[in-house]
Motif scaffolding. Structure first.
Motif, mmCIF file in Angstrom:
data_model
loop_
_atom_site.group_PDB
_atom_site.id
_atom_site.type_symbol
_atom_site.label_atom_id
_atom_site.label_comp_id
_atom_site.label_asym_id
_atom_site.label_seq_id
_atom_site.Cartn_x
_atom_site.Cartn_y
_atom_site.Cartn_z
ATOM 1 N N ASN A 1 0.808 -1.224 0.000
ATOM 2 C CA ASN A 1 0.000 0.000 0.000
ATOM 3 C C ASN A 1 0.839 1.271 0.000
ATOM 4 O O ASN A 1 0.554 2.228 0.717
ATOM 5 C CB ASN A 1 -0.998 0.018 1.160
ATOM 6 C CG ASN A 1 -2.323 -0.616 0.771
ATOM 7 O OD1 ASN A 1 -2.533 -0.982 -0.383
ATOM 8 N ND2 ASN A 1 -3.218 -0.742 1.716
ATOM 9 N N ARG A 2 1.878 1.243 -0.834
ATOM 10 C CA ARG A 2 2.618 2.469 -1.143
ATOM 11 C C ARG A 2 3.429 2.217 -2.402
ATOM 12 O O ARG A 2 4.167 1.227 -2.470
ATOM 13 C CB ARG A 2 3.526 2.881 0.002
ATOM 14 C CG ARG A 2 4.243 4.208 -0.288
ATOM 15 C CD ARG A 2 4.728 4.881 0.959
ATOM 16 N NE ARG A 2 5.368 6.157 0.657
ATOM 17 C CZ ARG A 2 5.827 6.988 1.583
ATOM 18 N NH1 ARG A 2 5.709 6.666 2.872
ATOM 19 N NH2 ARG A 2 6.384 8.136 1.246
ATOM 20 N N THR A 3 3.272 3.076 -3.384
ATOM 21 C CA THR A 3 3.987 2.879 -4.638
ATOM 22 C C THR A 3 5.328 3.601 -4.598
ATOM 23 O O THR A 3 5.410 4.759 -4.202
ATOM 24 C CB THR A 3 3.166 3.396 -5.836
ATOM 25 O OG1 THR A 3 2.841 4.777 -5.629
ATOM 26 C CG2 THR A 3 1.886 2.595 -5.994
ATOM 27 N N VAL A 4 6.379 2.881 -4.980
ATOM 28 C CA VAL A 4 7.741 3.418 -5.022
ATOM 29 C C VAL A 4 8.462 2.785 -6.202
ATOM 30 O O VAL A 4 8.021 1.778 -6.755
ATOM 31 C CB VAL A 4 8.515 3.115 -3.721
ATOM 32 C CG1 VAL A 4 7.922 3.829 -2.536
ATOM 33 C CG2 VAL A 4 8.555 1.602 -3.461
ATOM 34 N N LYS A 5 9.598 3.379 -6.564
ATOM 35 C CA LYS A 5 10.459 2.802 -7.586
ATOM 36 C C LYS A 5 11.573 2.012 -6.912
ATOM 37 O O LYS A 5 11.907 2.232 -5.752
ATOM 38 C CB LYS A 5 11.046 3.898 -8.464
ATOM 39 C CG LYS A 5 10.016 4.667 -9.280
ATOM 40 C CD LYS A 5 10.676 5.744 -10.122
ATOM 41 C CE LYS A 5 9.632 6.507 -10.943
ATOM 42 N NZ LYS A 5 10.257 7.594 -11.760
ATOM 43 N N ASN A 6 12.126 1.073 -7.652
ATOM 44 C CA ASN A 6 13.261 0.267 -7.178
ATOM 45 C C ASN A 6 12.916 -0.554 -5.943
ATOM 46 O O ASN A 6 13.743 -0.740 -5.043
ATOM 47 C CB ASN A 6 14.475 1.160 -6.888
ATOM 48 C CG ASN A 6 14.900 1.956 -8.108
ATOM 49 O OD1 ASN A 6 14.943 1.426 -9.210
ATOM 50 N ND2 ASN A 6 15.193 3.235 -7.904
ATOM 51 N N ALA A 7 11.688 -1.023 -5.884
ATOM 52 C CA ALA A 7 11.244 -1.881 -4.783
ATOM 53 C C ALA A 7 10.028 -2.672 -5.258
ATOM 54 O O ALA A 7 9.438 -2.363 -6.297
ATOM 55 C CB ALA A 7 10.895 -1.056 -3.549
ATOM 56 N N ILE B 1 -3.688 -1.905 -2.948
ATOM 57 C CA ILE B 1 -5.100 -1.933 -3.319
ATOM 58 C C ILE B 1 -5.305 -0.934 -4.454
ATOM 59 O O ILE B 1 -4.707 0.141 -4.471
ATOM 60 C CB ILE B 1 -5.971 -1.567 -2.111
ATOM 61 C CG1 ILE B 1 -5.824 -2.641 -1.017
ATOM 62 C CG2 ILE B 1 -7.443 -1.427 -2.501
ATOM 63 C CD1 ILE B 1 -6.343 -2.201 0.326
ATOM 64 N N ASP B 2 -6.151 -1.275 -5.383
ATOM 65 C CA ASP B 2 -6.465 -0.384 -6.499
ATOM 66 C C ASP B 2 -7.466 0.663 -6.011
ATOM 67 O O ASP B 2 -8.676 0.444 -6.033
ATOM 68 C CB ASP B 2 -7.048 -1.194 -7.656
ATOM 69 C CG ASP B 2 -7.282 -0.351 -8.908
ATOM 70 O OD1 ASP B 2 -7.260 0.893 -8.807
ATOM 71 O OD2 ASP B 2 -7.515 -0.947 -9.973
ATOM 72 N N ALA C 1 -3.804 9.652 1.118
ATOM 73 C CA ALA C 1 -3.588 10.548 -0.021
ATOM 74 C C ALA C 1 -4.171 9.960 -1.299
ATOM 75 O O ALA C 1 -4.775 10.685 -2.115
ATOM 76 C CB ALA C 1 -2.093 10.818 -0.198
ATOM 77 N N GLU C 2 -4.031 8.644 -1.485
ATOM 78 C CA GLU C 2 -4.601 7.994 -2.664
ATOM 79 C C GLU C 2 -6.120 7.992 -2.627
ATOM 80 O O GLU C 2 -6.776 8.184 -3.656
ATOM 81 C CB GLU C 2 -4.083 6.563 -2.780
ATOM 82 C CG GLU C 2 -2.697 6.460 -3.352
ATOM 83 C CD GLU C 2 -2.637 6.985 -4.779
ATOM 84 O OE1 GLU C 2 -3.171 6.325 -5.693
ATOM 85 O OE2 GLU C 2 -2.063 8.074 -4.980
ATOM 86 N N LEU D 1 -10.855 9.822 -4.985
ATOM 87 C CA LEU D 1 -12.222 10.274 -4.709
ATOM 88 C C LEU D 1 -12.502 11.606 -5.409
ATOM 89 O O LEU D 1 -13.578 11.808 -5.985
ATOM 90 C CB LEU D 1 -12.443 10.422 -3.200
ATOM 91 C CG LEU D 1 -12.664 9.138 -2.403
ATOM 92 C CD1 LEU D 1 -12.650 9.431 -0.901
ATOM 93 C CD2 LEU D 1 -13.993 8.469 -2.793
ATOM 94 N N ARG D 2 -11.538 12.511 -5.368
ATOM 95 C CA ARG D 2 -11.730 13.808 -6.035
ATOM 96 C C ARG D 2 -11.927 13.622 -7.534
ATOM 97 O O ARG D 2 -12.839 14.212 -8.127
ATOM 98 C CB ARG D 2 -10.521 14.713 -5.781
ATOM 99 C CG ARG D 2 -10.371 15.196 -4.351
ATOM 100 C CD ARG D 2 -8.988 15.792 -4.137
ATOM 101 N NE ARG D 2 -8.737 16.101 -2.736
ATOM 102 C CZ ARG D 2 -7.528 16.293 -2.218
ATOM 103 N NH1 ARG D 2 -6.449 16.216 -3.007
ATOM 104 N NH2 ARG D 2 -7.381 16.569 -0.936
#
Length: 337
Positions: free
Chosen positions: A149-155, A160-161, A194-195, A200-201
């Protein structure tokens, strides 16, 4: 013989009448030692009750089989189910978990991450609250990292969508006639919050829904405390950050004579077990929490085997409709509390 009763390798060597290196090779199955010596050393070790320090062996060989895991709140059933899935999958491959709780504190999480990395061969960060700088420090550690439940690069990434989740919630509410919705937010450091807000917005704009937002938190206490602000809003439906917040809000509404869903509809994310037993039962988005843990281990196992990180695994939630949501009705009374 041994300090505080613990039998050491040197104690076995003395009792067996041989060197420490010979004992070590015999106990580790080296073919450089004769079968007779291996049998003798193992018999002595068994008689003394010697137990190998597996963790020390793993680090000596460069293959620690412990996975460090951080979670923000062990009291939240969401994380306990993720850990069950992760633990079962890791255990099946001969690994074990070392778990640390940050208490929703990004600074404490960073301390945990760096400490766990000293004792583990890999890390899993569940719903990490780390700052961007803190996350960069975590990813720079000499162990592979998977984020849940956190998007990052190099990992590795398993999440959840939330785009699909937000659309499910808002389409359900608009189908009931709700055109003004209030979101009770989560922890300020939460990527998931934040997601939720971002998706939602975007979805609200596409459905021509007015979306208001207030700060909330992650527990029932926060949901209960948000009650007066929720009631003063002009919304006919409320979405809360998670079920704990939702159940807390339902409790406040009940205590103050607000009928749900006749006067206000309430829905939420996660569908933890308590959602089905709140009063009224809470409409919520169900996600496969144990599956999040299983997928996290699958990505980590592949990386430990030398594979490249795969594309992020996104799990689509399912909306479970219960009695806390109903047709929109004009708010005929606004009470002051």
């Amino acid at each position: 013989m041994a300090e505080r009763g613990r039998v050491r390798l040197i104690d076995v060597a003395r009792a067996a009448g041989t060197s420490v290196s010979t004992v070590s090779r015999a106990l580790n199955g080296s073919d450089r030692i004769s079968p007779q010596v291996v049998a003798h050393v193992r018999a002595v070790a068994d008689e003394l009750g010697y137990r190998a320090d597996r963790r020390a062996q793993e680090f000596k060989l460069g293959r620690p089989r412990t996975v460090g895991v951080t979670v923000p709140d062990l009291a939240n059933p969401f994380f306990s189910e993720v850990l069950k899935g992760l633990g079962a999958a890791a255990r099946a491959d001969g690994h074990r978990l070392l778990i640390g709780e940050s208490g929703e504190d990004p600074a404490e999480e960073l301390r945990l991450v760096e400490e766990l990395a000293d004792h583990s061969g890999a890390l899993v960060l569940c719903s990490s609250r780390l700052t961007r700088a803190g996350l960069d420090r975590a990813l720079a550690l000499p162990v592979p990292v998977v984020c849940i439940n956190r998007t990052v690069k190099n990992a590795g990434v398993v999440a959840i969508d939330y785009r699909a989740a937000s659309r499910l919630l808002l389409e359900h509410l608009t189908g009931l006639g709700h055109r003004r919705v209030l979101y009770v937010g989560g922890p300020a450091a939460s990527w998931s919050d934040a997601e939720r807000r971002r998706t939602l917005r975007r979805t609200a704009r596409s459905l021509d829904v007015t979306l208001d937002e207030i700060d909330g938190g992650w527990s029932g206490h926060h949901g209960y405390g948000a009650g007066p602000t929720v009631l003063r809003s002009r919304a006919t439906a409320v979405i809360t950050f998670n079920d704990l917040v939702g159940v807390g809000l339902l409790s406040w509404l009940h205590d103050n004579g607000v009928e749900v869903p006749a006067e206000l509809s309430v829905t939420s994310y996660d569908d933890i077990p308590i959602a089905a037993y709140s009063r009224p039962p809470l409409t919520s988005l169900r996600n496969e929490r144990a599956r999040l843990g299983e997928l996290a281990w699958r990505q980590l196992a592949g990386r430990l085997a030398g594979e490249e990180w795969p594309r992020p695994d996104l799990l689509a939630p399912v909306l479970v409709v219960r009695a806390s949501t109903g047709p929109a009705r004009r708010r005929v009374r606004i009470r002051a509390h």
